[in-house]
Write a protein that holds these residues in place. Sequence first.
Motif, PDB file in Angstrom:
ATOM      1  N   ASP A  96      16.737  13.589   6.648  1.00 45.17           N
ATOM      2  CA  ASP A  96      17.196  13.591   8.044  1.00 45.17           C
ATOM      3  C   ASP A  96      16.254  14.407   8.916  1.00 45.17           C
ATOM      4  O   ASP A  96      15.933  14.022  10.053  1.00 45.17           O
ATOM      5  CB  ASP A  96      18.610  14.159   8.134  1.00 45.17           C
ATOM      6  CG  ASP A  96      19.657  13.235   7.526  1.00 45.17           C
ATOM      7  OD1 ASP A  96      19.348  12.038   7.354  1.00 45.17           O
ATOM      8  OD2 ASP A  96      20.766  13.715   7.222  1.00 45.17           O
ATOM      9  N   ALA A 150      16.697   4.902  -1.484  1.00 42.98           N
ATOM     10  CA  ALA A 150      17.280   4.561  -0.188  1.00 42.98           C
ATOM     11  C   ALA A 150      16.934   5.607   0.865  1.00 42.98           C
ATOM     12  O   ALA A 150      16.661   5.271   2.028  1.00 42.98           O
ATOM     13  CB  ALA A 150      18.799   4.424  -0.314  1.00 42.98           C
ATOM     14  N   ASP A 204      13.245   5.209   1.825  1.00 40.98           N
ATOM     15  CA  ASP A 204      13.106   4.013   2.655  1.00 40.98           C
ATOM     16  C   ASP A 204      13.676   4.235   4.058  1.00 40.98           C
ATOM     17  O   ASP A 204      13.148   3.694   5.038  1.00 40.98           O
ATOM     18  CB  ASP A 204      13.810   2.825   1.999  1.00 40.98           C
ATOM     19  CG  ASP A 204      13.046   2.286   0.792  1.00 40.98           C
ATOM     20  OD1 ASP A 204      11.844   2.614   0.663  1.00 40.98           O
ATOM     21  OD2 ASP A 204      13.654   1.557  -0.023  1.00 40.98           O
ATOM     22  N   SER A 205      14.732   5.024   4.163  1.00 44.91           N
ATOM     23  CA  SER A 205      15.326   5.276   5.475  1.00 44.91           C
ATOM     24  C   SER A 205      14.374   6.076   6.364  1.00 44.91           C
ATOM     25  O   SER A 205      14.305   5.854   7.573  1.00 44.91           O
ATOM     26  CB  SER A 205      16.658   6.021   5.328  1.00 44.91           C
ATOM     27  OG  SER A 205      16.470   7.369   4.929  1.00 44.91           O
ATOM     28  N   ARG A 255      18.713  14.512   0.996  1.00 42.32           N
ATOM     29  CA  ARG A 255      19.311  13.847   2.154  1.00 42.32           C
ATOM     30  C   ARG A 255      19.124  14.690   3.415  1.00 42.32           C
ATOM     31  O   ARG A 255      18.793  14.171   4.482  1.00 42.32           O
ATOM     32  CB  ARG A 255      20.802  13.592   1.899  1.00 42.32           C
ATOM     33  CG  ARG A 255      21.490  12.811   3.015  1.00 42.32           C
ATOM     34  CD  ARG A 255      22.912  12.459   2.643  1.00 42.32           C
ATOM     35  NE  ARG A 255      22.965  11.460   1.568  1.00 42.32           N
ATOM     36  CZ  ARG A 255      23.276  11.728   0.300  1.00 42.32           C
ATOM     37  NH1 ARG A 255      23.571  12.975  -0.056  1.00 42.32           N
ATOM     38  NH2 ARG A 255      23.304  10.779  -0.603  1.00 42.32           N
ATOM     39  N   GLN A 258      11.690   3.662   7.482  1.00 41.64           N
ATOM     40  CA  GLN A 258      12.212   2.756   8.508  1.00 41.64           C
ATOM     41  C   GLN A 258      12.371   3.482   9.838  1.00 41.64           C
ATOM     42  O   GLN A 258      12.081   2.910  10.901  1.00 41.64           O
ATOM     43  CB  GLN A 258      13.556   2.177   8.053  1.00 41.64           C
ATOM     44  CG  GLN A 258      14.159   1.157   9.014  1.00 41.64           C
ATOM     45  CD  GLN A 258      13.301  -0.093   9.181  1.00 41.64           C
ATOM     46  OE1 GLN A 258      12.489  -0.412   8.303  1.00 41.64           O
ATOM     47  NE2 GLN A 258      13.470  -0.798  10.293  1.00 41.64           N
TER      48      GLN A 258
END
Length: 229
Positions: A70, A123, A126-127, A66, A130
């Motif tokens: 970021d 997720a 994919d983030s 994560r 995106q």
Amino acid sequence: MTTGVRRRMGVEERRQQLIGVALDLFSNRSPDDVSIDEIAAAAGISRPLVYHYFPGKLSLYEAALRRAADDLAGRFVEPREGPPGARLLRVMGRFFAFVDDHGPGFSALMRGGPAVGSSTTNALVDSVRQAAYEQVLFQLDVTEPSARLELVVRSWISLAESTALIWLDGRRIPRAELELQLVHDFAALAAVSAAYDEGMATLLREVLASEPPDGPFAELLERLATLAP
């Protein structure tokens, strides 16, 4: 003068320390090859204490991922100032710097690792995609992309991922060359789409109109001109 007394970390501070340690280890070796014992030793704590903050390596891996996600998403953020080609080239420089620094972890994530296939991992990946997609649209000053433009941008993002993975396997092509090639790839994909769609053609004309003679897109046109009979 120091007393030698170690300061006790708070819960969140310790969690963040462990995430940072794990990310460093995962960046240099595949997460599959890093043990909880190694993470504990690098953090200067016991193995049971690691489990006090994280249920297992998977949860720690996801937390490290994560943070990395970021970071990677932030590499695509670029002020909308100056020629588009130069902006995209700077983005590619930051993207490959991340890949270079986190090679094994990046490769494990994309090719298969301890958390791959989990809903959390999918997720996060994919983030990032995106975020990259939205940033490219921002650079093009487009808020409602056409179906063809969406296809171009998402295809190019997939190409950037694949290129980075292939490059990591030996680094046989200079990094700077691939960064420039991916900028050229974006222009080439847009040009092919523009040949079929007037809306894409108009957008491409606007982009090229702001490109200086020494810009990346102008260089591509020069290279292609040498191939003509």
